[in-house]
Design a protein around this motif. Structure first.
Motif, PDB file in Angstrom:
ATOM      1  N   ALA A 145       0.784 -90.740  -3.250  1.00  0.00           N
ATOM      2  CA  ALA A 145       0.715 -89.503  -2.383  1.00  0.00           C
ATOM      3  C   ALA A 145      -0.523 -88.555  -3.018  1.00  0.00           C
ATOM      4  CB  ALA A 145       1.921 -88.795  -2.393  1.00  0.00           C
ATOM      5  N   ASP A 146      -1.351 -87.952  -1.925  1.00  0.00           N
ATOM      6  CA  ASP A 146      -2.411 -87.247  -2.466  1.00  0.00           C
ATOM      7  C   ASP A 146      -1.568 -85.864  -2.878  1.00  0.00           C
ATOM      8  OD1 ASP A 146      -4.322 -88.991  -1.726  1.00  0.00           O
ATOM      9  OD2 ASP A 146      -4.434 -88.343   0.204  1.00  0.00           O
ATOM     10  N   CYS A 147      -0.673 -85.279  -2.569  1.00  0.00           N
ATOM     11  CA  CYS A 147      -0.043 -84.075  -2.841  1.00  0.00           C
ATOM     12  C   CYS A 147       0.676 -84.142  -3.892  1.00  0.00           C
ATOM     13  CB  CYS A 147       0.600 -83.527  -1.613  1.00  0.00           C
ATOM     14  SG  CYS A 147       2.027 -84.657  -1.272  1.00  0.00           S
ATOM     15  N   ALA A 148       0.940 -85.455  -4.845  1.00  0.00           N
ATOM     16  CA  ALA A 148       1.631 -85.506  -5.970  1.00  0.00           C
ATOM     17  C   ALA A 148       0.853 -84.831  -6.949  1.00  0.00           C
ATOM     18  CB  ALA A 148       1.975 -86.734  -6.113  1.00  0.00           C
ATOM     19  N   PRO A 149       1.793 -84.243  -8.111  1.00  0.00           N
ATOM     20  CA  PRO A 149       0.822 -83.585  -9.296  1.00  0.00           C
ATOM     21  C   PRO A 149       0.567 -84.717 -10.083  1.00  0.00           C
ATOM     22  CG  PRO A 149       3.216 -83.463  -9.304  1.00  0.00           C
ATOM     23  CD  PRO A 149       2.998 -83.919  -7.971  1.00  0.00           C
ATOM     24  N   PRO A 150      -0.619 -84.558 -10.826  1.00  0.00           N
ATOM     25  CA  PRO A 150      -1.151 -85.540 -11.855  1.00  0.00           C
ATOM     26  C   PRO A 150       0.125 -85.676 -12.878  1.00  0.00           C
ATOM     27  CG  PRO A 150      -2.309 -83.775 -11.963  1.00  0.00           C
ATOM     28  CD  PRO A 150      -1.748 -83.469 -10.945  1.00  0.00           C
ATOM     29  N   CYS A 151       0.269 -87.109 -13.217  1.00  0.00           N
ATOM     30  CA  CYS A 151       1.007 -87.437 -14.365  1.00  0.00           C
ATOM     31  C   CYS A 151       0.598 -88.170 -15.510  1.00  0.00           C
ATOM     32  CB  CYS A 151       2.489 -87.822 -14.076  1.00  0.00           C
ATOM     33  SG  CYS A 151       2.670 -89.381 -13.262  1.00  0.00           S
ATOM     34  N   SER A 152       1.159 -88.084 -16.723  1.00  0.00           N
ATOM     35  CA  SER A 152       0.452 -89.231 -17.717  1.00  0.00           C
ATOM     36  C   SER A 152       1.852 -89.380 -18.494  1.00  0.00           C
ATOM     37  CB  SER A 152      -0.426 -88.394 -18.524  1.00  0.00           C
ATOM     38  OG  SER A 152      -0.139 -87.289 -19.248  1.00  0.00           O
ATOM     39  N   PHE A 153       1.723 -90.808 -19.245  1.00  0.00           N
ATOM     40  CA  PHE A 153       2.842 -91.284 -19.977  1.00  0.00           C
ATOM     41  C   PHE A 153       2.159 -91.150 -21.447  1.00  0.00           C
ATOM     42  CE2 PHE A 153       4.859 -94.733 -21.980  1.00  0.00           C
ATOM     43  CZ  PHE A 153       6.454 -94.365 -22.268  1.00  0.00           C
ATOM     44  N   PHE A 162       7.039 -90.149 -23.363  1.00  0.00           N
ATOM     45  CA  PHE A 162       7.053 -88.678 -22.934  1.00  0.00           C
ATOM     46  C   PHE A 162       6.090 -88.824 -21.445  1.00  0.00           C
ATOM     47  CE2 PHE A 162       7.486 -87.967 -27.312  1.00  0.00           C
ATOM     48  CZ  PHE A 162       8.337 -86.926 -27.263  1.00  0.00           C
ATOM     49  N   LEU A 163       6.760 -88.262 -20.298  1.00  0.00           N
ATOM     50  CA  LEU A 163       6.082 -88.312 -19.247  1.00  0.00           C
ATOM     51  C   LEU A 163       5.657 -86.590 -18.973  1.00  0.00           C
ATOM     52  CD1 LEU A 163       5.260 -90.019 -16.653  1.00  0.00           C
ATOM     53  CD2 LEU A 163       7.169 -89.312 -15.519  1.00  0.00           C
ATOM     54  N   THR A 164       4.246 -86.569 -18.565  1.00  0.00           N
ATOM     55  CA  THR A 164       3.885 -85.123 -18.510  1.00  0.00           C
ATOM     56  C   THR A 164       3.366 -84.985 -17.086  1.00  0.00           C
ATOM     57  OG1 THR A 164       3.259 -85.185 -20.839  1.00  0.00           O
ATOM     58  CG2 THR A 164       2.473 -83.410 -19.262  1.00  0.00           C
ATOM     59  N   LEU A 165       4.133 -83.978 -16.383  1.00  0.00           N
ATOM     60  CA  LEU A 165       3.555 -83.721 -15.006  1.00  0.00           C
ATOM     61  C   LEU A 165       2.816 -82.358 -15.005  1.00  0.00           C
ATOM     62  CD1 LEU A 165       6.976 -84.136 -13.189  1.00  0.00           C
ATOM     63  CD2 LEU A 165       4.924 -85.619 -13.080  1.00  0.00           C
ATOM     64  N   THR A 166       1.890 -82.208 -14.544  1.00  0.00           N
ATOM     65  CA  THR A 166       0.823 -81.114 -14.625  1.00  0.00           C
ATOM     66  C   THR A 166       0.527 -80.478 -13.105  1.00  0.00           C
ATOM     67  OG1 THR A 166      -0.301 -82.206 -16.225  1.00  0.00           O
ATOM     68  CG2 THR A 166      -1.290 -80.282 -15.328  1.00  0.00           C
ATOM     69  N   LEU A 167       1.113 -79.065 -13.174  1.00  0.00           N
ATOM     70  CA  LEU A 167       0.960 -78.126 -12.194  1.00  0.00           C
ATOM     71  C   LEU A 167      -0.507 -77.453 -12.354  1.00  0.00           C
ATOM     72  CD1 LEU A 167       4.374 -77.030 -11.284  1.00  0.00           C
ATOM     73  CD2 LEU A 167       3.331 -78.830 -10.014  1.00  0.00           C
ATOM     74  N   SER A 168      -1.434 -77.260 -11.458  1.00  0.00           N
ATOM     75  CA  SER A 168      -2.577 -76.664 -11.486  1.00  0.00           C
ATOM     76  C   SER A 168      -2.533 -75.274 -11.526  1.00  0.00           C
ATOM     77  CB  SER A 168      -3.729 -77.455 -10.632  1.00  0.00           C
ATOM     78  OG  SER A 168      -3.437 -76.841  -9.204  1.00  0.00           O
ATOM     79  N   ASP A 169      -3.581 -74.708 -11.992  1.00  0.00           N
ATOM     80  CA  ASP A 169      -3.566 -73.015 -11.971  1.00  0.00           C
ATOM     81  C   ASP A 169      -3.472 -72.688 -10.618  1.00  0.00           C
ATOM     82  OD1 ASP A 169      -3.443 -70.585 -13.352  1.00  0.00           O
ATOM     83  OD2 ASP A 169      -5.582 -70.313 -12.900  1.00  0.00           O
ATOM     84  N   GLN A 170      -4.313 -73.463  -9.907  1.00  0.00           N
ATOM     85  CA  GLN A 170      -4.606 -73.074  -8.363  1.00  0.00           C
ATOM     86  C   GLN A 170      -3.303 -73.059  -7.669  1.00  0.00           C
ATOM     87  OE1 GLN A 170      -7.465 -75.894  -7.103  1.00  0.00           O
ATOM     88  NE2 GLN A 170      -9.275 -74.807  -7.883  1.00  0.00           N
ATOM     89  N   ALA A 171      -2.385 -73.980  -7.873  1.00  0.00           N
ATOM     90  CA  ALA A 171      -1.046 -73.940  -7.383  1.00  0.00           C
ATOM     91  C   ALA A 171      -0.255 -72.905  -7.483  1.00  0.00           C
ATOM     92  CB  ALA A 171      -0.511 -75.489  -7.661  1.00  0.00           C
ATOM     93  N   VAL A 172      -0.216 -72.350  -8.591  1.00  0.00           N
ATOM     94  CA  VAL A 172       0.645 -71.024  -8.960  1.00  0.00           C
ATOM     95  C   VAL A 172       0.139 -69.902  -9.049  1.00  0.00           C
ATOM     96  CG1 VAL A 172       2.008 -72.752 -10.326  1.00  0.00           C
ATOM     97  CG2 VAL A 172       0.105 -71.396 -11.415  1.00  0.00           C
ATOM     98  N   ALA A 222       9.735 -73.562  -4.847  1.00  0.00           N
ATOM     99  CA  ALA A 222       9.291 -74.916  -4.131  1.00  0.00           C
ATOM    100  C   ALA A 222       8.604 -75.919  -4.930  1.00  0.00           C
ATOM    101  CB  ALA A 222       8.661 -74.415  -2.949  1.00  0.00           C
ATOM    102  N   LEU A 223       7.600 -75.079  -5.915  1.00  0.00           N
ATOM    103  CA  LEU A 223       7.037 -76.076  -6.618  1.00  0.00           C
ATOM    104  C   LEU A 223       7.610 -76.563  -7.885  1.00  0.00           C
ATOM    105  CD1 LEU A 223       3.608 -73.740  -7.358  1.00  0.00           C
ATOM    106  CD2 LEU A 223       3.741 -76.187  -6.216  1.00  0.00           C
ATOM    107  N   ALA A 224       8.708 -75.789  -8.571  1.00  0.00           N
ATOM    108  CA  ALA A 224       9.275 -76.032  -9.669  1.00  0.00           C
ATOM    109  C   ALA A 224      10.503 -77.282  -9.224  1.00  0.00           C
ATOM    110  CB  ALA A 224       9.926 -74.986 -10.045  1.00  0.00           C
ATOM    111  N   ARG A 225      11.029 -76.996  -8.005  1.00  0.00           N
ATOM    112  CA  ARG A 225      12.208 -77.867  -7.845  1.00  0.00           C
ATOM    113  C   ARG A 225      11.849 -79.316  -7.895  1.00  0.00           C
ATOM    114  NH1 ARG A 225      13.818 -75.667  -3.352  1.00  0.00           N
ATOM    115  NH2 ARG A 225      15.286 -74.211  -4.316  1.00  0.00           N
ATOM    116  N   PRO A 226      10.835 -79.864  -7.515  1.00  0.00           N
ATOM    117  CA  PRO A 226      10.748 -81.240  -7.500  1.00  0.00           C
ATOM    118  C   PRO A 226      10.562 -81.802  -8.997  1.00  0.00           C
ATOM    119  CG  PRO A 226       9.319 -80.460  -6.054  1.00  0.00           C
ATOM    120  CD  PRO A 226      10.073 -79.331  -6.632  1.00  0.00           C
ATOM    121  N   VAL A 227       9.934 -80.810  -9.648  1.00  0.00           N
ATOM    122  CA  VAL A 227       9.826 -81.215 -11.418  1.00  0.00           C
ATOM    123  C   VAL A 227      11.158 -81.213 -11.956  1.00  0.00           C
ATOM    124  CG1 VAL A 227       8.621 -80.557 -13.393  1.00  0.00           C
ATOM    125  CG2 VAL A 227       7.300 -80.115 -11.530  1.00  0.00           C
ATOM    126  N   MET A 228      11.932 -80.039 -11.681  1.00  0.00           N
ATOM    127  CA  MET A 228      13.184 -80.065 -12.329  1.00  0.00           C
ATOM    128  C   MET A 228      14.317 -81.204 -11.910  1.00  0.00           C
ATOM    129  SD  MET A 228      14.026 -75.782 -12.326  1.00  0.00           S
ATOM    130  CE  MET A 228      13.894 -75.616 -10.471  1.00  0.00           C
TER     131      MET A 228
END
Length: 103
Positions: free
Chosen positions: A11-19, A44-54, A64-70
């Protein structure tokens, strides 16, 4: 191979993640991991929310941004369980076909 057959694109709207491996602890967690009674054995899996999103977001938008991460862990376990079930059902179907050919 089984997953490659689905031809799904990320998905294009998914936050970038790294393992990262357990030995390569992310810098944010370096001090905390040493305090754990048992270190993680997978990584460790790292999900990153950009500064522009918050930046300038309302409280409702932040929730709404934090719920999918939690709830990501539950989401992952749900899909992992169902992917395993799907692969097993395909395997059973193939084995049944082979048994019918042999009989």
């Amino acid at each position: 191979q089984e997953f490659a057959e689905t031809n799904r694109k990320p998905a294009d709207c998914a936050p970038p993640c790294s393992f990262s491996e357990p030995k390569d602890v992310p810098s944010d967690l370096r001090g905390l991991v040493r305090e754990l009674p048992t270190p993680p054995n997978v990584g460790f899996l790292t999900l990153t929310l950009s500064d522009q999103a918050v930046r300038g977001a309302t409280d409702e938008r932040l929730v709404a941004l934090a719920r999918p991460v939690m709830t990501w862990r539950n989401f992952f376990h749900f899909h992992l369980k169902h992917a395993k079930s799907y692969l097993h059902s395909r395997l059973r179907r193939r084995l049944d076909g082979w048994q019918q050919q042999l009989a």
